[in-house]
Design a protein around this motif. Structure first.
Motif, PDB file in Angstrom:
ATOM      1  N   ASN A 107       0.822  -1.190   0.000  1.00  0.00           N
ATOM      2  CA  ASN A 107       0.000   0.000   0.000  1.00  0.00           C
ATOM      3  C   ASN A 107       0.864   1.251   0.000  1.00  0.00           C
ATOM      4  OD1 ASN A 107      -2.593  -1.202   0.009  1.00  0.00           O
ATOM      5  ND2 ASN A 107      -2.441  -1.591   2.219  1.00  0.00           N
ATOM      6  N   ILE A 108       0.424   2.239  -0.726  1.00  0.00           N
ATOM      7  CA  ILE A 108       1.162   3.490  -0.808  1.00  0.00           C
ATOM      8  C   ILE A 108       1.317   4.097   0.585  1.00  0.00           C
ATOM      9  CG2 ILE A 108      -0.920   4.884  -1.278  1.00  0.00           C
ATOM     10  CD1 ILE A 108       0.813   6.613  -3.143  1.00  0.00           C
ATOM     11  N   ASN A 109       2.441   4.690   0.793  1.00  0.00           N
ATOM     12  CA  ASN A 109       2.808   5.348   2.050  1.00  0.00           C
ATOM     13  C   ASN A 109       2.973   4.362   3.205  1.00  0.00           C
ATOM     14  OD1 ASN A 109       2.725   7.929   0.832  1.00  0.00           O
ATOM     15  ND2 ASN A 109       0.493   8.034   1.152  1.00  0.00           N
ATOM     16  N   THR A 110       3.094   3.054   2.829  1.00  0.00           N
ATOM     17  CA  THR A 110       3.315   2.038   3.855  1.00  0.00           C
ATOM     18  C   THR A 110       4.791   1.628   3.838  1.00  0.00           C
ATOM     19  OG1 THR A 110       1.069   1.189   3.627  1.00  0.00           O
ATOM     20  CG2 THR A 110       2.681  -0.264   4.666  1.00  0.00           C
ATOM     21  N   PRO A 111       5.434   1.621   4.980  1.00  0.00           N
ATOM     22  CA  PRO A 111       6.851   1.219   4.996  1.00  0.00           C
ATOM     23  C   PRO A 111       7.032  -0.199   4.432  1.00  0.00           C
ATOM     24  CG  PRO A 111       6.229   2.234   7.068  1.00  0.00           C
ATOM     25  CD  PRO A 111       4.953   2.030   6.315  1.00  0.00           C
ATOM     26  N   TYR A 112       8.093  -0.362   3.668  1.00  0.00           N
ATOM     27  CA  TYR A 112       8.361  -1.687   3.077  1.00  0.00           C
ATOM     28  C   TYR A 112       9.785  -2.118   3.411  1.00  0.00           C
ATOM     29  CZ  TYR A 112       9.543  -5.308  -0.277  1.00  0.00           C
ATOM     30  OH  TYR A 112       9.991  -6.483  -0.851  1.00  0.00           O
ATOM     31  N   ASN A 113       9.890  -3.302   3.970  1.00  0.00           N
ATOM     32  CA  ASN A 113      11.208  -3.864   4.306  1.00  0.00           C
ATOM     33  C   ASN A 113      11.413  -5.141   3.490  1.00  0.00           C
ATOM     34  OD1 ASN A 113      13.656  -4.452   5.533  1.00  0.00           O
ATOM     35  ND2 ASN A 113      12.679  -5.502   7.263  1.00  0.00           N
ATOM     36  N   VAL A 165      25.596 -10.297  -1.960  1.00  0.00           N
ATOM     37  CA  VAL A 165      24.357  -9.909  -2.630  1.00  0.00           C
ATOM     38  C   VAL A 165      24.247  -8.391  -2.593  1.00  0.00           C
ATOM     39  CG1 VAL A 165      21.848 -10.082  -2.637  1.00  0.00           C
ATOM     40  CG2 VAL A 165      23.246 -12.076  -2.010  1.00  0.00           C
ATOM     41  N   ILE A 166      24.168  -7.795  -3.764  1.00  0.00           N
ATOM     42  CA  ILE A 166      24.037  -6.334  -3.869  1.00  0.00           C
ATOM     43  C   ILE A 166      22.601  -6.006  -4.250  1.00  0.00           C
ATOM     44  CG2 ILE A 166      24.824  -4.270  -5.079  1.00  0.00           C
ATOM     45  CD1 ILE A 166      27.485  -5.676  -5.542  1.00  0.00           C
ATOM     46  N   GLU A 167      21.959  -5.134  -3.483  1.00  0.00           N
ATOM     47  CA  GLU A 167      20.560  -4.763  -3.712  1.00  0.00           C
ATOM     48  C   GLU A 167      20.474  -3.400  -4.352  1.00  0.00           C
ATOM     49  OE1 GLU A 167      16.911  -3.411  -0.887  1.00  0.00           O
ATOM     50  OE2 GLU A 167      17.804  -5.370  -0.398  1.00  0.00           O
ATOM     51  N   LYS A 168      19.718  -3.333  -5.430  1.00  0.00           N
ATOM     52  CA  LYS A 168      19.424  -2.060  -6.081  1.00  0.00           C
ATOM     53  C   LYS A 168      17.905  -1.953  -6.256  1.00  0.00           C
ATOM     54  CE  LYS A 168      23.745  -1.621  -8.668  1.00  0.00           C
ATOM     55  NZ  LYS A 168      24.362  -1.446 -10.011  1.00  0.00           N
ATOM     56  N   THR A 169      17.355  -0.779  -5.993  1.00  0.00           N
ATOM     57  CA  THR A 169      15.896  -0.635  -6.088  1.00  0.00           C
ATOM     58  C   THR A 169      15.524   0.791  -6.464  1.00  0.00           C
ATOM     59  OG1 THR A 169      13.803  -0.868  -4.898  1.00  0.00           O
ATOM     60  CG2 THR A 169      15.689  -0.087  -3.616  1.00  0.00           C
ATOM     61  N   ASN A 170      14.344   0.897  -7.099  1.00  0.00           N
ATOM     62  CA  ASN A 170      13.777   2.219  -7.405  1.00  0.00           C
ATOM     63  C   ASN A 170      12.422   2.413  -6.714  1.00  0.00           C
ATOM     64  OD1 ASN A 170      12.244   0.455  -8.833  1.00  0.00           O
ATOM     65  ND2 ASN A 170      12.346   1.542 -10.799  1.00  0.00           N
ATOM     66  N   ILE A 171      12.206   1.658  -5.613  1.00  0.00           N
ATOM     67  CA  ILE A 171      10.925   1.719  -4.899  1.00  0.00           C
ATOM     68  C   ILE A 171      10.727   3.117  -4.293  1.00  0.00           C
ATOM     69  CG2 ILE A 171       9.600   0.845  -2.945  1.00  0.00           C
ATOM     70  CD1 ILE A 171      10.914  -1.856  -3.341  1.00  0.00           C
ATOM     71  N   ASN A 172       9.538   3.639  -4.560  1.00  0.00           N
ATOM     72  CA  ASN A 172       9.119   4.902  -3.931  1.00  0.00           C
ATOM     73  C   ASN A 172       7.740   4.646  -3.320  1.00  0.00           C
ATOM     74  OD1 ASN A 172       8.303   7.451  -3.167  1.00  0.00           O
ATOM     75  ND2 ASN A 172       8.939   8.438  -5.085  1.00  0.00           N
ATOM     76  N   ILE A 173       7.701   4.437  -2.011  1.00  0.00           N
ATOM     77  CA  ILE A 173       6.436   4.072  -1.345  1.00  0.00           C
ATOM     78  C   ILE A 173       5.418   5.212  -1.326  1.00  0.00           C
ATOM     79  CG2 ILE A 173       7.526   2.321   0.091  1.00  0.00           C
ATOM     80  CD1 ILE A 173       7.453   4.305   2.417  1.00  0.00           C
ATOM     81  N   ASN A 174       5.849   6.400  -1.751  1.00  0.00           N
ATOM     82  CA  ASN A 174       4.943   7.551  -1.744  1.00  0.00           C
ATOM     83  C   ASN A 174       4.301   7.788  -3.114  1.00  0.00           C
ATOM     84  OD1 ASN A 174       5.567   8.259   0.997  1.00  0.00           O
ATOM     85  ND2 ASN A 174       7.537   9.024   0.250  1.00  0.00           N
ATOM     86  N   LYS A 175       4.552   6.868  -4.031  1.00  0.00           N
ATOM     87  CA  LYS A 175       4.049   7.032  -5.396  1.00  0.00           C
ATOM     88  C   LYS A 175       3.567   5.692  -5.918  1.00  0.00           C
ATOM     89  CE  LYS A 175       5.363   8.771  -9.958  1.00  0.00           C
ATOM     90  NZ  LYS A 175       6.458   9.346 -10.742  1.00  0.00           N
ATOM     91  N   VAL A 176       2.350   5.665  -6.483  1.00  0.00           N
ATOM     92  CA  VAL A 176       1.817   4.443  -7.055  1.00  0.00           C
ATOM     93  C   VAL A 176       2.624   4.064  -8.292  1.00  0.00           C
ATOM     94  CG1 VAL A 176      -0.200   3.387  -8.178  1.00  0.00           C
ATOM     95  CG2 VAL A 176      -0.514   4.848  -6.167  1.00  0.00           C
ATOM     96  N   GLY A 177       2.951   2.785  -8.389  1.00  0.00           N
ATOM     97  CA  GLY A 177       3.704   2.329  -9.557  1.00  0.00           C
ATOM     98  C   GLY A 177       4.203   0.913  -9.396  1.00  0.00           C
ATOM     99  N   ILE A 178       4.853   0.492 -10.429  1.00  0.00           N
ATOM    100  CA  ILE A 178       5.428  -0.872 -10.426  1.00  0.00           C
ATOM    101  C   ILE A 178       6.940  -0.771 -10.515  1.00  0.00           C
ATOM    102  CG2 ILE A 178       5.544  -3.055 -11.690  1.00  0.00           C
ATOM    103  CD1 ILE A 178       2.712  -2.606 -12.631  1.00  0.00           C
TER     104      ILE A 178
END
Length: 222
Positions: A187-193, A209-222
């Protein structure tokens, strides 16, 4: 009276070729002969009265010359020694590729002479069977470049050697398994771990293991 005394007093010999003569087994041998003259420098007759040379068998042989004049008066004899020898080294033929590339931790055959994977055979001009031995620092559990050295020696002491390069490599990628389902709905604006992933490798016991992400929990998207 010795042959030397006869040679000095009654006739002289001009040796054609060497004495002894060394001939490699199976090679064609044509005797060079000798020339003889009496004390008056008249050419004498030289006959080969014995020749037991067998070029197909290693050993020591003799050619006996008889020196005489036209009246069949025998002045003396002369012997040439012929030594049939084997001076040809065995030929080692590698079975399989060279260089040879194998995966790390691959099981290698125990007897290299009973497989086409990595072995060698030797042939020889005289001996029917020539054994091949080998030594190596090969360690199939460690990535690197190694050498297998092959050796062969025939019954007459002729030696040969050959080498094969072994490249032990690791070309199998790690196996990666995601922890948690995929895809994940947040859910948007929900913390994600993110729980990440696990990785296993056939060679390396410790993986990064190297983690790369473009997650923005404040914006709807995939």
């Amino acid at each position: 009276m010795s042959l030397l005394e006869k040679t000095i007093k009654f006739f002289t010999i001009e040796l054609l070729g060497s004495n002894p003569v060394f001939v490699n087994v199976y090679d064609n041998y044509v005797d060079s002969g000798i020339l003889a003259k009496d004390r008056n420098y008249q050419t004498l007759i030289v006959e080969v009265t014995s020749n037991n040379v067998d070029i197909s068998n290693i050993g020591d042989y003799e050619i006996l010359y008889t020196i005489k004049n036209s009246n069949n008066y025998i002045f003396g004899t002369y012997v040439r020694n012929v030594k049939v020898v084997d001076i040809i080294s065995p030929i080692i033929n590698l079975i399989g590729a060279n260089p040879l590339t194998i995966e790390v931790n691959t099981q290698m055959p125990e007897n290299i002479n009973e497989t086409n994977f990595y072995g060698a055979i030797a042939s020889n001009n005289y001996d029917n069977i020539v054994d091949v031995s080998f030594n190596t620092d090969l360690n199939i559990n460690i990535v690197g470049t190694y050498v297998i050295n092959y050796y062969a020696s025939d019954s007459n002491g002729n030696f040969a050697n050959a080498s094969r390069i072994i490249n032990v490599i690791d070309s199998i990628p790690p196996v990666v398994e995601l922890i948690r389902e995929n895809p994940i709905i947040v859910n948007i604006n929900t913390p994600y771990n993110d729980l990440g992933l696990s990785a296993l490798d056939n060679y390396d016991s410790s993986l990064t293991v190297i983690e790369k992400t473009n997650i923005n929990i404040n914006k709807v998207g995939i």
